[in-house]
Design a protein around this motif. Sequence first.
Motif, PDB file in Angstrom:
ATOM      1  N   ASP A 219      23.587  41.128 -38.969  1.00 53.64           N
ATOM      2  CA  ASP A 219      23.934  39.931 -38.234  1.00 53.64           C
ATOM      3  C   ASP A 219      23.625  38.755 -39.165  1.00 53.64           C
ATOM      4  O   ASP A 219      22.886  38.916 -40.137  1.00 53.64           O
ATOM      5  CB  ASP A 219      23.103  39.857 -36.951  1.00 53.64           C
ATOM      6  N   MET A 220      24.142  37.577 -38.879  1.00 50.90           N
ATOM      7  CA  MET A 220      23.867  36.437 -39.758  1.00 50.90           C
ATOM      8  C   MET A 220      22.946  35.404 -39.106  1.00 50.90           C
ATOM      9  O   MET A 220      21.824  35.190 -39.553  1.00 50.90           O
ATOM     10  CB  MET A 220      25.172  35.761 -40.196  1.00 50.90           C
ATOM     11  N   ASP A 221      23.412  34.773 -38.037  1.00 50.00           N
ATOM     12  CA  ASP A 221      22.659  33.669 -37.441  1.00 50.00           C
ATOM     13  C   ASP A 221      21.373  34.159 -36.785  1.00 50.00           C
ATOM     14  O   ASP A 221      21.402  35.021 -35.900  1.00 50.00           O
ATOM     15  CB  ASP A 221      23.529  32.953 -36.412  1.00 50.00           C
ATOM     16  N   GLY A 222      20.253  33.607 -37.237  1.00 50.77           N
ATOM     17  CA  GLY A 222      18.966  33.996 -36.697  1.00 50.77           C
ATOM     18  C   GLY A 222      18.383  35.232 -37.335  1.00 50.77           C
ATOM     19  O   GLY A 222      17.205  35.546 -37.126  1.00 50.77           O
ATOM     20  N   LEU A 223      19.176  35.936 -38.123  1.00 48.82           N
ATOM     21  CA  LEU A 223      18.724  37.163 -38.779  1.00 48.82           C
ATOM     22  C   LEU A 223      18.599  36.954 -40.285  1.00 48.82           C
ATOM     23  O   LEU A 223      17.551  37.217 -40.872  1.00 48.82           O
ATOM     24  CB  LEU A 223      19.688  38.306 -38.461  1.00 48.82           C
TER      25      LEU A 223
ATOM     26  N   PRO B 185      21.729  32.984 -27.611  1.00 50.10           N
ATOM     27  CA  PRO B 185      21.633  33.671 -28.908  1.00 50.10           C
ATOM     28  C   PRO B 185      22.532  34.911 -29.000  1.00 50.10           C
ATOM     29  O   PRO B 185      22.607  35.716 -28.069  1.00 50.10           O
ATOM     30  CB  PRO B 185      20.150  34.063 -28.981  1.00 50.10           C
ATOM     31  N   GLY B 186      23.212  35.020 -30.132  1.00 52.44           N
ATOM     32  CA  GLY B 186      24.046  36.185 -30.392  1.00 52.44           C
ATOM     33  C   GLY B 186      25.431  36.138 -29.790  1.00 52.44           C
ATOM     34  O   GLY B 186      26.270  36.992 -30.089  1.00 52.44           O
ATOM     35  N   LYS B 187      25.693  35.152 -28.954  1.00 49.56           N
ATOM     36  CA  LYS B 187      26.996  35.073 -28.292  1.00 49.56           C
ATOM     37  C   LYS B 187      27.998  34.274 -29.138  1.00 49.56           C
ATOM     38  O   LYS B 187      27.626  33.330 -29.823  1.00 49.56           O
ATOM     39  CB  LYS B 187      26.851  34.382 -26.927  1.00 49.56           C
TER      40      LYS B 187
ATOM     41  N   VAL C 230      22.183  48.824 -38.209  1.00 48.43           N
ATOM     42  CA  VAL C 230      22.384  47.429 -37.842  1.00 48.43           C
ATOM     43  C   VAL C 230      21.046  46.698 -37.842  1.00 48.43           C
ATOM     44  O   VAL C 230      20.043  47.218 -37.354  1.00 48.43           O
ATOM     45  CB  VAL C 230      23.041  47.303 -36.451  1.00 48.43           C
ATOM     46  N   LEU C 231      21.053  45.480 -38.377  1.00 50.63           N
ATOM     47  CA  LEU C 231      19.892  44.589 -38.317  1.00 50.63           C
ATOM     48  C   LEU C 231      20.262  43.402 -37.444  1.00 50.63           C
ATOM     49  O   LEU C 231      21.229  42.692 -37.730  1.00 50.63           O
ATOM     50  CB  LEU C 231      19.494  44.124 -39.718  1.00 50.63           C
ATOM     51  N   GLU C 232      19.503  43.171 -36.391  1.00 49.57           N
ATOM     52  CA  GLU C 232      19.835  42.164 -35.386  1.00 49.57           C
ATOM     53  C   GLU C 232      18.600  41.392 -34.945  1.00 49.57           C
ATOM     54  O   GLU C 232      17.469  41.871 -35.094  1.00 49.57           O
ATOM     55  CB  GLU C 232      20.454  42.830 -34.149  1.00 49.57           C
ATOM     56  N   ASP C 233      18.827  40.197 -34.399  1.00 50.43           N
ATOM     57  CA  ASP C 233      17.733  39.417 -33.837  1.00 50.43           C
ATOM     58  C   ASP C 233      17.889  39.201 -32.338  1.00 50.43           C
ATOM     59  O   ASP C 233      16.924  38.852 -31.662  1.00 50.43           O
ATOM     60  CB  ASP C 233      17.627  38.050 -34.517  1.00 50.43           C
ATOM     61  N   SER C 234      19.076  39.397 -31.790  1.00 52.66           N
ATOM     62  CA  SER C 234      19.341  39.017 -30.401  1.00 52.66           C
ATOM     63  C   SER C 234      19.573  40.230 -29.511  1.00 52.66           C
ATOM     64  O   SER C 234      19.960  41.313 -29.968  1.00 52.66           O
ATOM     65  CB  SER C 234      20.568  38.110 -30.326  1.00 52.66           C
ATOM     66  N   GLU C 235      19.359  40.028 -28.218  1.00 52.73           N
ATOM     67  CA  GLU C 235      19.612  41.088 -27.247  1.00 52.73           C
ATOM     68  C   GLU C 235      21.094  41.438 -27.178  1.00 52.73           C
ATOM     69  O   GLU C 235      21.455  42.608 -27.021  1.00 52.73           O
ATOM     70  CB  GLU C 235      19.089  40.670 -25.878  1.00 52.73           C
ATOM     71  N   ALA C 236      21.953  40.441 -27.310  1.00 55.36           N
ATOM     72  CA  ALA C 236      23.393  40.706 -27.299  1.00 55.36           C
ATOM     73  C   ALA C 236      23.782  41.611 -28.464  1.00 55.36           C
ATOM     74  O   ALA C 236      24.598  42.525 -28.309  1.00 55.36           O
ATOM     75  CB  ALA C 236      24.174  39.398 -27.365  1.00 55.36           C
TER      76      ALA C 236
ATOM     77  N   LYS D  99      13.521  34.661 -29.609  1.00 49.28           N
ATOM     78  CA  LYS D  99      13.107  35.406 -28.422  1.00 49.28           C
ATOM     79  C   LYS D  99      12.792  36.850 -28.781  1.00 49.28           C
ATOM     80  O   LYS D  99      13.591  37.520 -29.433  1.00 49.28           O
ATOM     81  CB  LYS D  99      14.218  35.372 -27.365  1.00 49.28           C
ATOM     82  N   TYR D 100      11.638  37.320 -28.340  1.00 48.83           N
ATOM     83  CA  TYR D 100      11.308  38.740 -28.470  1.00 48.83           C
ATOM     84  C   TYR D 100      12.096  39.497 -27.406  1.00 48.83           C
ATOM     85  O   TYR D 100      12.164  39.068 -26.248  1.00 48.83           O
ATOM     86  CB  TYR D 100       9.808  38.954 -28.268  1.00 48.83           C
ATOM     87  N   PRO D 101      12.720  40.623 -27.760  1.00 50.96           N
ATOM     88  CA  PRO D 101      13.562  41.318 -26.787  1.00 50.96           C
ATOM     89  C   PRO D 101      12.747  41.861 -25.615  1.00 50.96           C
ATOM     90  O   PRO D 101      11.589  42.257 -25.770  1.00 50.96           O
ATOM     91  CB  PRO D 101      14.180  42.454 -27.607  1.00 50.96           C
ATOM     92  N   SER D 102      13.364  41.878 -24.449  1.00 53.31           N
ATOM     93  CA  SER D 102      12.715  42.431 -23.267  1.00 53.31           C
ATOM     94  C   SER D 102      12.571  43.947 -23.418  1.00 53.31           C
ATOM     95  O   SER D 102      13.191  44.567 -24.289  1.00 53.31           O
ATOM     96  CB  SER D 102      13.525  42.110 -22.013  1.00 53.31           C
TER      97      SER D 102
END
Length: 221
Positions: A8-12, A45-47, A165-171, A190-193
Motif C-alpha cells: 500500500d502507499m498512503d500511510g504505509l 483511511p484506505g478508502k 501484502v503490507l497494509e496500514d488500514s482496515e480497508a 489507527k491500530y486495527p480492531s
Amino acid sequence: MIKAIIFDMDGLMVDTEVISYQCYKKIIESYGFDFDKEDYVRDYPGKPLKASIEFIKDQYHLDYDNQEKIEIFHQLENQYINDNGVELKKGLIELLEYLKEHNYQTIVATSSHKDRAENILNQHNILQYIDDIVCGDEVKHGKPFPDIFLKACEKLNVSVNEALVLEDSEAGIQAAYDAHIPVICIPDMKYPSDDYVKKVEYVYNSLDEVILYLKRRNYNE
C-alpha cells in the motif's frame, strides 16, 4: 514461497494520511461542520478518494459536484506537499533495499491515480526499488474489495500464495484477506480492531520488522 511484496502507499510507505485528514477537514469545515481526527480515522483511511467524497456528500447531506470536490482535494493536497513535503515511513528504505538485494518483486497498490503516486514516490527516489504500480482506476472496485491486490498479482505474474501484502488500514486488510493473500499490518493513525487483527499474519511497529518475517519464512521453507 513468497516472491512478491505488494505495498500500500498512503500511510504505509509515506506519511500522507495526516495530509488527507487536513484536506478533508478543510472541505467539510467549509460547510460549517466540525471534523476531527477521530472522524477521519473512523471512516476514511484506505478508502479511494472518489468513495470518500461521495461519503461526505451523503454523511452531511450536501449537494455538490463530486468531480469538482475531487479537484479541490488535489489542489489542497498539492499545496500541502509543496509547502511541507512528504515524510517516508520508518524502515521503508531498509526494507526496500533488502527486497532488491534478495530479488523479491515489488509493486505498489494504491487507490490514487498514477501521476500522484509517481510524484510522491519520486520525491524520495523510491521508484528505483519498485517493479510496477497498480492504481485505483485500473480496477472496478476499490478497497475494501480485493480487486487491486488481485490485479497486482496479475501484473507480476504471481499467485496469491506467492505474494505478501503490507497494509496500514482496515480497508486494506479486508481487501487482502478477501484476495486470500497473507497480509502484515503496520498501523498508521489507527491500530486495527480485534476483528481485523485476526485476519493478518502480524502487526508490526515499522516496516523494517518485515525483514525478520521474511528471513524466518525463508529459513522454514
